[in-house]
Design a protein around this motif. Structure first.
Motif, PDB file in Angstrom:
ATOM      1  N   THR A  53      -8.777  -3.354  -6.347  1.00 49.26           N
ATOM      2  CA  THR A  53      -8.645  -4.528  -5.469  1.00 49.26           C
ATOM      3  C   THR A  53      -9.471  -5.647  -6.088  1.00 49.26           C
ATOM      4  O   THR A  53     -10.705  -5.572  -6.122  1.00 49.26           O
ATOM      5  CB  THR A  53      -9.152  -4.186  -4.053  1.00 49.26           C
ATOM      6  OG1 THR A  53      -8.459  -3.008  -3.614  1.00 49.26           O
ATOM      7  CG2 THR A  53      -8.909  -5.322  -3.078  1.00 49.26           C
ATOM      8  N   THR A  90     -11.839  -9.109   0.378  1.00 49.94           N
ATOM      9  CA  THR A  90     -11.895 -10.296   1.224  1.00 49.94           C
ATOM     10  C   THR A  90     -12.965 -10.194   2.310  1.00 49.94           C
ATOM     11  O   THR A  90     -13.552 -11.199   2.715  1.00 49.94           O
ATOM     12  CB  THR A  90     -10.508 -10.466   1.884  1.00 49.94           C
ATOM     13  OG1 THR A  90      -9.513 -10.162   0.909  1.00 49.94           O
ATOM     14  CG2 THR A  90     -10.299 -11.861   2.408  1.00 49.94           C
ATOM     15  N   PHE A 133       0.845  -1.207   0.000  1.00 48.54           N
ATOM     16  CA  PHE A 133       0.000   0.000   0.000  1.00 48.54           C
ATOM     17  C   PHE A 133       0.882   1.260   0.000  1.00 48.54           C
ATOM     18  O   PHE A 133       0.513   2.283  -0.565  1.00 48.54           O
ATOM     19  CB  PHE A 133      -0.913   0.039   1.229  1.00 48.54           C
ATOM     20  CG  PHE A 133      -1.942  -1.069   1.311  1.00 48.54           C
ATOM     21  CD1 PHE A 133      -2.283  -1.813   0.188  1.00 48.54           C
ATOM     22  CD2 PHE A 133      -2.569  -1.355   2.515  1.00 48.54           C
ATOM     23  CE1 PHE A 133      -3.231  -2.830   0.264  1.00 48.54           C
ATOM     24  CE2 PHE A 133      -3.522  -2.362   2.601  1.00 48.54           C
ATOM     25  CZ  PHE A 133      -3.850  -3.105   1.480  1.00 48.54           C
ATOM     26  N   TRP A 191     -10.100  -3.172   2.154  1.00 44.05           N
ATOM     27  CA  TRP A 191      -8.698  -3.235   1.723  1.00 44.05           C
ATOM     28  C   TRP A 191      -8.339  -2.108   0.779  1.00 44.05           C
ATOM     29  O   TRP A 191      -7.274  -1.502   0.886  1.00 44.05           O
ATOM     30  CB  TRP A 191      -8.368  -4.603   1.129  1.00 44.05           C
ATOM     31  CG  TRP A 191      -8.387  -5.652   2.204  1.00 44.05           C
ATOM     32  CD1 TRP A 191      -9.249  -6.709   2.307  1.00 44.05           C
ATOM     33  CD2 TRP A 191      -7.535  -5.715   3.370  1.00 44.05           C
ATOM     34  NE1 TRP A 191      -8.986  -7.413   3.461  1.00 44.05           N
ATOM     35  CE2 TRP A 191      -7.950  -6.838   4.126  1.00 44.05           C
ATOM     36  CE3 TRP A 191      -6.484  -4.937   3.849  1.00 44.05           C
ATOM     37  CZ2 TRP A 191      -7.334  -7.207   5.328  1.00 44.05           C
ATOM     38  CZ3 TRP A 191      -5.867  -5.302   5.049  1.00 44.05           C
ATOM     39  CH2 TRP A 191      -6.297  -6.422   5.769  1.00 44.05           C
TER      40      TRP A 191
HETATM   41  C1  LIG Z   1      -5.390  -9.817   3.691  1.00 41.86           C
HETATM   42  C2  LIG Z   1      -5.396  -8.751   2.686  1.00 41.86           C
HETATM   43  C3  LIG Z   1      -4.491  -7.677   2.727  1.00 41.86           C
HETATM   44  C4  LIG Z   1      -3.493  -7.497   3.855  1.00 41.86           C
HETATM   45  O1  LIG Z   1      -2.521  -8.462   3.812  1.00 41.86           O
HETATM   46  P1  LIG Z   1      -1.307  -8.487   4.874  1.00 41.86           P
HETATM   47  O2  LIG Z   1      -0.442  -9.532   4.289  1.00 41.86           O
HETATM   48  O3  LIG Z   1      -1.915  -8.872   6.188  1.00 41.86           O
HETATM   49  O4  LIG Z   1      -0.687  -7.157   4.903  1.00 41.86           O
HETATM   50  C5  LIG Z   1      -4.540  -6.743   1.727  1.00 41.86           C
HETATM   51  N1  LIG Z   1      -5.424  -6.838   0.718  1.00 41.86           N
HETATM   52  C6  LIG Z   1      -6.318  -7.849   0.644  1.00 41.86           C
HETATM   53  C7  LIG Z   1      -7.272  -7.901  -0.509  1.00 41.86           C
HETATM   54  C8  LIG Z   1      -6.334  -8.841   1.616  1.00 41.86           C
HETATM   55  O5  LIG Z   1      -7.206  -9.852   1.539  1.00 41.86           O
END
Ligand SMILES: *Cc1c(COP(=O)(O)O)cnc(C)c1O
Length: 361
Positions: free
Chosen positions: A148, A152, A80, A102
């Motif tokens: 994205t 999730t 990010f 996210w």
């Molecule tokens: C889990 C997730 C993240 C964060 O991942 P980390 O490895 O915990 O930093 C970012 N984007 C999406 C779409 C996720 O599912």
């Protein structure tokens, strides 16, 4: 031992064959007299595993040679920040699509580092829908467009991709990477934390079109500059060796079981089983998400009351099915059907849901 059916959103279930292979080699890696996680990351033994993971990834997702495949630390969350640090220069604006938790985190970090324009915000719908990719307009001057692929937590998944007319398309595929074919050549950068669909937590895969490297400022600290990772095959510093070793085994397992096409077909079947129960439950189960964009990885659903949701989650747990509680920020229920969830596992869940509805409607 009876293994639980694990529907957690991440870290998440892994193929049992992979766990067994790790166990078999944990103390004495292939007769070398030491564990791979005790070895130098410059050793031939580790390098062979590392290079095999990269090669398998390239093969399974059909990643063109014009892309570097990197294994970085810091989770998807570090991306990010790294993306705007590397690709959002002063005087330029990056475009972001806000579709849920996210993407909003990605936006918050980017705003700290440069100029950001949110071109779609799902807020009004409670983040239950996506923009139609065909009608999206991208400013030709934008530094990049960030989306994205799969939210999730909200359970929303893009089914097609925007045309950006040469503006780099950047995508967080943390929770649906290698679950379905994607036209990698449409993207300039794809990133994915490993712990949803690829392996254990600890590494993030980054696919980066090589010509993007020319845009990176030299002022960045070493680790934060993609160039250093690309020039050193992700061995600029000590990589997350255990996670990469496991990913290599997961990818081998995937290849042995028919590759991406077979995985994608099975994922559709699995999600279809559960959505089928939801849609034919006469409203007992309800999907809050725009049906066009329902995720095949994270299936979000509600029951008539919160009491029934609690009962459902408790009874599922007693029956060996865990991880069905929705994220604390949205409530409800969520079943994550990542690659490593078997068809049998999805069938068991679907049958349980049907029976629960019949008993409690
Ligand atoms: C889990 C997730 C993240 C964060 O991942 P980390 O490895 O915990 O930093 C970012 N984007 C999406 C779409 C996720 O599912």
């Amino acid at each position: 031992m009876t293994r639980k059916l694990n529907f957690h959103a991440g870290p998440s279930t892994l193929p049992v064959e992979v766990l067994e292979e790790l166990q078999k080699n944990m103390v004495d890696f292939q007769g070398t007299g030491l564990s791979l996680i005790e070895e130098s990351h410059r050793s031939g033994n580790y390098e062979a595993v590392h290079n095999a993971a990269v090669a398998l990834f390239r093969e399974l997702l059909s990643v063109p040679d014009s892309y570097d495949i990197l294994f970085l630390g810091g989770g998807a969350t570090l991306q990010f920040a790294m993306i705007p640090m590397n690709f959002l220069p002063q005087g330029k604006t990056a475009e972001y699509v806000a579709t849920g938790t996210w993407s909003k985190k990605a936006i918050d970090d980017a705003k700290k580092l440069g100029s950001v324009r949110v071109v779609f915000d799902g807020k009004e719908s409670g983040y239950t829908t996506l923009p139609d990719p065909a009608s999206m307009k991208v400013d030709p001057e934008a530094a990049y467009l960030h989306i994205t692929a799969n939210e999730t937590i909200g359970g929303l998944e893009w089914k097609g991709w925007p045309e950006t007319g040469g503006v780099p398309l950047v995508c967080d595929m943390s929770s649906d990477i290698l679950s379905r074919p994607v036209p990698v050549e449409k993207f300039s950068l794809i990133y994915a934390g490993a712990q949803k669909n690829l392996g254990p937590a600890g590494t993030t895969v980054v696919l980066l079109r090589k010509d993007m490297l020319d845009r990176i400022p030299d002022t960045l600290p070493a680790y934060l500059n993609y160039k250093n990772h690309a020039a050193n095959n992700s061995l600029y510093n000590t990589p997350p060796v255990f996670a990469i070793w496991t990913i290599k085994l997961v990818l081998e397992h995937m290849k042995k079981n028919g590759g991406l096409a077979a995985v994608a077909e099975r994922n559709l079947k699995k999600a279809g089983l559960v959505y089928g129960v939801i849609d034919s439950s006469g409203g007992f189960f309800r999907s809050p998400v725009d049906a066009r964009y329902r995720s095949n990885m994270n299936l979000v659903f509600r029951l008539p009351t919160e009491e029934l949701e609690k009962k459902f989650i408790d009874e599922a747990k007693a029956a060996g099915m865990i991880g069905l509680k929705g994220h604390r920020s949205v409530g409800g229920c969520r079943a994550s059907l990542y690659n490593a969830m078997t068809l049998g596992g999805a069938e068991t869940l679907a049958a349980f849901m049907k029976e629960f509805a019949a008993k409690n409607a």
